[in-house]
Scaffold this active site. Sequence first.
Site, PDB file in Angstrom:
ATOM      1  N   SER A  23      16.291 -20.345  -9.791  1.00 54.04           N
ATOM      2  CA  SER A  23      16.148 -19.102  -9.019  1.00 54.04           C
ATOM      3  C   SER A  23      17.107 -18.059  -9.557  1.00 54.04           C
ATOM      4  O   SER A  23      18.248 -18.372  -9.911  1.00 54.04           O
ATOM      5  CB  SER A  23      16.468 -19.354  -7.543  1.00 54.04           C
ATOM      6  OG  SER A  23      15.483 -20.173  -6.970  1.00 54.04           O
ATOM      7  N   GLU A 227      15.464 -27.004  -3.141  1.00 52.84           N
ATOM      8  CA  GLU A 227      16.629 -27.618  -2.464  1.00 52.84           C
ATOM      9  C   GLU A 227      16.283 -29.028  -1.979  1.00 52.84           C
ATOM     10  O   GLU A 227      16.791 -29.485  -0.962  1.00 52.84           O
ATOM     11  CB  GLU A 227      17.142 -26.761  -1.289  1.00 52.84           C
ATOM     12  CG  GLU A 227      17.545 -25.349  -1.646  1.00 52.84           C
ATOM     13  CD  GLU A 227      18.695 -25.239  -2.623  1.00 52.84           C
ATOM     14  OE1 GLU A 227      19.472 -26.206  -2.759  1.00 52.84           O
ATOM     15  OE2 GLU A 227      18.803 -24.190  -3.270  1.00 52.84           O
TER      16      GLU A 227
HETATM   17  C1  LIG Z   1      10.632 -21.501  -6.187  1.00 47.23           C
HETATM   18  C2  LIG Z   1      11.564 -22.573  -6.701  1.00 47.23           C
HETATM   19  C3  LIG Z   1      12.921 -22.287  -6.868  1.00 47.23           C
HETATM   20  C4  LIG Z   1      13.792 -23.266  -7.396  1.00 47.23           C
HETATM   21  N1  LIG Z   1      15.115 -22.939  -7.602  1.00 47.23           N
HETATM   22  C5  LIG Z   1      15.935 -23.854  -8.197  1.00 47.23           C
HETATM   23  C6  LIG Z   1      17.287 -23.508  -8.554  1.00 47.23           C
HETATM   24  O1  LIG Z   1      17.739 -22.378  -8.332  1.00 47.23           O
HETATM   25  N2  LIG Z   1      18.062 -24.448  -9.143  1.00 47.23           N
HETATM   26  C7  LIG Z   1      17.591 -25.696  -9.416  1.00 47.23           C
HETATM   27  O2  LIG Z   1      18.336 -26.517  -9.954  1.00 47.23           O
HETATM   28  N3  LIG Z   1      16.321 -26.053  -9.105  1.00 47.23           N
HETATM   29  C8  LIG Z   1      15.485 -25.155  -8.505  1.00 47.23           C
HETATM   30  N4  LIG Z   1      14.175 -25.498  -8.231  1.00 47.23           N
HETATM   31  C9  LIG Z   1      13.703 -26.839  -8.607  1.00 47.23           C
HETATM   32  C10 LIG Z   1      13.425 -27.713  -7.396  1.00 47.23           C
HETATM   33  O3  LIG Z   1      14.620 -28.126  -6.792  1.00 47.23           O
HETATM   34  C11 LIG Z   1      12.551 -28.886  -7.876  1.00 47.23           C
HETATM   35  O4  LIG Z   1      11.288 -28.362  -8.284  1.00 47.23           O
HETATM   36  C12 LIG Z   1      12.371 -29.917  -6.779  1.00 47.23           C
HETATM   37  O5  LIG Z   1      13.584 -30.574  -6.477  1.00 47.23           O
HETATM   38  C13 LIG Z   1      11.317 -30.970  -7.151  1.00 47.23           C
HETATM   39  O6  LIG Z   1      11.571 -31.510  -8.391  1.00 47.23           O
HETATM   40  P1  LIG Z   1      10.395 -31.575  -9.460  1.00 47.23           P
HETATM   41  O7  LIG Z   1       9.745 -30.229  -9.543  1.00 47.23           O
HETATM   42  O8  LIG Z   1      10.979 -32.148 -10.700  1.00 47.23           O
HETATM   43  O9  LIG Z   1       9.329 -32.562  -8.832  1.00 47.23           O
HETATM   44  P2  LIG Z   1       9.271 -34.144  -9.020  1.00 47.23           P
HETATM   45  O10 LIG Z   1      10.629 -34.742  -8.840  1.00 47.23           O
HETATM   46  O11 LIG Z   1       8.516 -34.439 -10.268  1.00 47.23           O
HETATM   47  O12 LIG Z   1       8.400 -34.557  -7.764  1.00 47.23           O
HETATM   48  C14 LIG Z   1       6.975 -34.409  -7.706  1.00 47.23           C
HETATM   49  C15 LIG Z   1       6.503 -34.928  -6.361  1.00 47.23           C
HETATM   50  O13 LIG Z   1       6.839 -36.312  -6.225  1.00 47.23           O
HETATM   51  C16 LIG Z   1       7.622 -36.508  -5.062  1.00 47.23           C
HETATM   52  N5  LIG Z   1       8.655 -37.523  -5.288  1.00 47.23           N
HETATM   53  C17 LIG Z   1       9.535 -37.585  -6.306  1.00 47.23           C
HETATM   54  N6  LIG Z   1      10.383 -38.623  -6.139  1.00 47.23           N
HETATM   55  C18 LIG Z   1      10.029 -39.224  -4.978  1.00 47.23           C
HETATM   56  C19 LIG Z   1      10.511 -40.345  -4.253  1.00 47.23           C
HETATM   57  N7  LIG Z   1      11.582 -41.055  -4.655  1.00 47.23           N
HETATM   58  N8  LIG Z   1       9.890 -40.693  -3.112  1.00 47.23           N
HETATM   59  C20 LIG Z   1       8.820 -39.983  -2.660  1.00 47.23           C
HETATM   60  N9  LIG Z   1       8.322 -38.904  -3.295  1.00 47.23           N
HETATM   61  C21 LIG Z   1       8.918 -38.531  -4.437  1.00 47.23           C
HETATM   62  C22 LIG Z   1       8.265 -35.151  -4.774  1.00 47.23           C
HETATM   63  O14 LIG Z   1       8.647 -35.037  -3.417  1.00 47.23           O
HETATM   64  C23 LIG Z   1       7.165 -34.203  -5.171  1.00 47.23           C
HETATM   65  O15 LIG Z   1       6.261 -34.059  -4.117  1.00 47.23           O
HETATM   66  C24 LIG Z   1      13.298 -24.542  -7.705  1.00 47.23           C
HETATM   67  C25 LIG Z   1      11.917 -24.812  -7.530  1.00 47.23           C
HETATM   68  C26 LIG Z   1      11.056 -23.852  -7.035  1.00 47.23           C
HETATM   69  C27 LIG Z   1       9.582 -24.178  -6.865  1.00 47.23           C
END
Ligand SMILES: Cc1cc2nc3c(=O)[nH]c(=O)nc-3n(C[C@H](O)[C@H](O)[C@H](O)COP(=O)(O)OP(=O)(O)OC[C@H]3O[C@@H](n4cnc5c(N)ncnc54)[C@H](O)[C@@H]3O)c2cc1C
Length: 246
Positions: A23, A227
């Site tokens: 972000s 988050e």
């Molecule tokens: C608008 C936006 C702003 C953001 N801003 C920031 C920022 O400023 N700084 C930063 O560091 N990050 C930021 N992010 C990243 C955000 O924190 C991650 O996208 C989020 O934590 C999910 O990680 P991922 O996208 O790798 O999904 P993944 O980890 O690949 O997950 C995909 C799906 O699988 C599910 N899943 C994964 N592991 C498990 C489990 N153990 N049990 C059950 N379900 C599971 C997840 O809940 C999700 O539904 C931002 C994301 C968005 C969309």
Amino acid sequence: MQTIATPAAGGGVVLRGRKCFISNAGVADSYVVFAREEGDDAGGRPRFGAFWVPGDAPGLRVTPIKVIAPHPIGAVDLEGVEVPAEHRLGAPGEGLKIALGNLDVFRVSVGAAALGLADRALTTMIEHLNSRRQFGKPLAAQQGLQFALADVATDHVAAQLLVYRAAAARDQGRASVDQPAMAKLFATESAQRTIDRAVQSLGGLGVTVGQVPERLYREIRALRIYEGTSEIQKVIIARALLRPGK
Ligand SMILES: Cc1cc2nc3c(=O)[nH]c(=O)nc-3n(C[C@H](O)[C@H](O)[C@H](O)COP(=O)(O)OP(=O)(O)OC[C@H]3O[C@@H](n4cnc5c(N)ncnc54)[C@H](O)[C@@H]3O)c2cc1C
């Protein structure tokens, strides 16, 4: 975490790696970067550091990302970014503690943001139910719609109480990990339900581009992901409940 902090002359580090979905990337004047450090801790676990990096540091490059609602966000590439020793935050290996401490605060504030979106959806829904006449009477006279309104309004107050409880606990220095997780989980999920209900209550107008519920519908979606996703909040809550000695 794959970004690496390699020790450099003078006690500083060189950062190499890529951060996705950051972000305010491209807008921010400065960044806090968490990176893996050399060597493991005493328990054999990886060590992470936290570093302050100015937005115009040589080697830092931002690629913007477009999401479904306005939100300045991008990927940040760190290609040999030099960080002097005095730009380290905390002690070596304390990065994860700093990161997790921040998440506890921001989970509550994301919950609070969801409350604002739900509040606007409820106001819009009530105004519309009172003003729109269908089949000879206001929509507000339909018991089915009254029940839907009662459900989301009750959810909204429950979400407020969870968010205020977590915020007050943090202010009073007695924060726990499960309270911010419950606040974020319930406030964002219930706001999504409330906004969806508002869209439905407006009928065709609800999905018309430029109408308030349409905008809220796009804006709420990412809050259930950043988050820590809703699923990860559940992992945290369950882990706190199942902790040995609890
Ligand atoms: C608008 C936006 C702003 C953001 N801003 C920031 C920022 O400023 N700084 C930063 O560091 N990050 C930021 N992010 C990243 C955000 O924190 C991650 O996208 C989020 O934590 C999910 O990680 P991922 O996208 O790798 O999904 P993944 O980890 O690949 O997950 C995909 C799906 O699988 C599910 N899943 C994964 N592991 C498990 C489990 N153990 N049990 C059950 N379900 C599971 C997840 O809940 C999700 O539904 C931002 C994301 C968005 C969309």
